[in-house]
Motif scaffolding. Structure first.
Motif, short mmCIF file in Angstrom:
data_model
loop_
_atom_site.label_atom_id
_atom_site.label_comp_id
_atom_site.label_asym_id
_atom_site.label_seq_id
_atom_site.Cartn_x
_atom_site.Cartn_y
_atom_site.Cartn_z
N VAL A 62 -7.31 -2.29 3.74
CA VAL A 62 -6.34 -1.06 3.17
C VAL A 62 -6.37 -1.05 1.48
CG1 VAL A 62 -4.78 -3.17 1.60
CG2 VAL A 62 -3.83 -1.16 3.17
N ASP A 70 -4.58 2.33 0.30
CA ASP A 70 -4.45 3.11 1.29
C ASP A 70 -2.90 3.50 2.00
OD1 ASP A 70 -4.74 5.02 3.48
OD2 ASP A 70 -6.79 4.61 4.06
N ARG A 71 -2.15 4.32 1.77
CA ARG A 71 -0.92 3.78 2.09
C ARG A 71 -1.17 4.32 3.63
NH1 ARG A 71 3.14 5.58 -2.75
NH2 ARG A 71 4.83 3.41 -1.57
N ALA A 72 -1.52 5.11 3.93
CA ALA A 72 -1.80 5.46 5.93
C ALA A 72 -1.87 4.08 6.22
CB ALA A 72 -1.58 6.48 5.66
N ALA A 73 -2.62 3.41 5.60
CA ALA A 73 -3.14 2.29 6.66
C ALA A 73 -2.35 1.70 6.30
CB ALA A 73 -4.62 2.07 5.81
N ARG A 75 1.03 2.12 6.30
CA ARG A 75 2.05 1.97 6.86
C ARG A 75 1.68 1.62 8.22
NH1 ARG A 75 3.31 6.08 3.84
NH2 ARG A 75 1.19 7.43 5.06
N ALA A 76 0.51 2.02 9.00
CA ALA A 76 -0.04 1.50 10.14
C ALA A 76 0.04 0.74 10.66
CB ALA A 76 -1.60 2.80 10.58
N ALA A 77 -0.61 -0.45 9.72
CA ALA A 77 -0.85 -1.67 9.57
C ALA A 77 0.55 -2.38 9.90
CB ALA A 77 -1.45 -2.74 8.90
N GLY A 79 3.51 -0.88 11.44
CA GLY A 79 3.50 -0.26 12.56
C GLY A 79 3.44 -0.72 14.14
N GLU A 80 2.28 -1.69 13.52
CA GLU A 80 1.59 -2.55 14.61
C GLU A 80 1.90 -4.19 14.31
OE1 GLU A 80 -2.42 -2.40 13.97
OE2 GLU A 80 -2.34 0.03 14.34
N ASP A 81 2.21 -4.23 13.40
CA ASP A 81 2.54 -5.71 13.23
C ASP A 81 3.87 -5.48 12.22
OD1 ASP A 81 3.19 -8.23 12.45
OD2 ASP A 81 1.60 -9.06 11.35
#
Length: 207
Positions: A62, A70-73, A75-77, A79-81
């Motif tokens: 991250v 990395d705020r996009a990373a 948010r993605a993390a 989203g997965e958990d």
């Protein structure tokens, strides 16, 4: 420590499209220090901020090359958990509180505004002295939000789902400003409120 009295803390909040940021600028124009919760998070997540140190063990990958988050990373993390969100908040919220404490310690004013988008949602009303909610009719809110670049109906619905309903905010507020009545009306309401709160602290008879 100077031993000066703690300033009166006025919370400022409002749902998306209600005019909160514009109202915050009106307080600044009146000489009132404004602590911005979103800006604090940006500082914490920025290059060299404390957020990267806090989150790197929890969310590998991250941290950006410049030492920020990395705020996009992130948010993605999440989203997965989805359970990760609570753990992230548990690390970041104390850092935000530290940022606010530093701001208040440096603010030489009897009145300070705390601009907090998710004020009621995060329980900030428990430590604030009063809360101001900015509002507007639903049709005005929708028109403002949908005029923003790249805004979609899905995005708007997602924002609303995260936020306490406007009617509940207004019911829980100590002060309310309807921003649909025009800039000058809102500015007049801000000036009146600043004078009233400062007068109250200084022993005035303003009610």
């Amino acid at each position: 420590m100077t031993g000066r009295p703690r300033p009166f803390l006025l919370g400022l909040t409002g749902s998306i499209g209600m005019g909160k940021s514009t109202t915050a600028e009106m307080f600044r124009a009146e000489g009132v220090p404004v602590w911005d919760a979103d800006a604090a998070v940006h500082r914490i997540y920025g290059a060299g901020g404390s957020g990267a140190v806090a989150l790197s063990p929890l969310v590998p990958g991250v941290v950006t090359p410049d030492g920020g988050v990395d705020r996009a990373a992130l948010r993605a993390a999440i989203g997965e958990d989805p359970a990760l969100l609570g753990r992230v908040e548990g690390l970041i919220h104390p850092l935000v509180a530290e940022d606010r404490a530093a701001f208040l310690a440096a603010a030489e004013a009897g009145l300070v505004v705390c601009d907090i988008p998710l004020l009621f949602e995060t329980g900030a009303d428990a430590w604030l002295d009063a809360v101001l909610v900015v509002t507007a009719p639903p049709e005005v809110q929708r028109a403002r939000v949908m005029a923003r670049p790249d805004m979609t109906e899905q995005d708007f619905a997602r924002y609303l789902a995260r936020q306490t309903p406007d009617a509940e905010k207004r019911a829980r507020a100590d002060h309310v400003i309807d921003t649909s009545l025009g800039i000058e009306h809102a500015r007049g309401q801000v000036r009146s409120l600043v004078a009233r709160l400062n007068g109250s602290r200084n022993g005035g008879n303003d009610a």
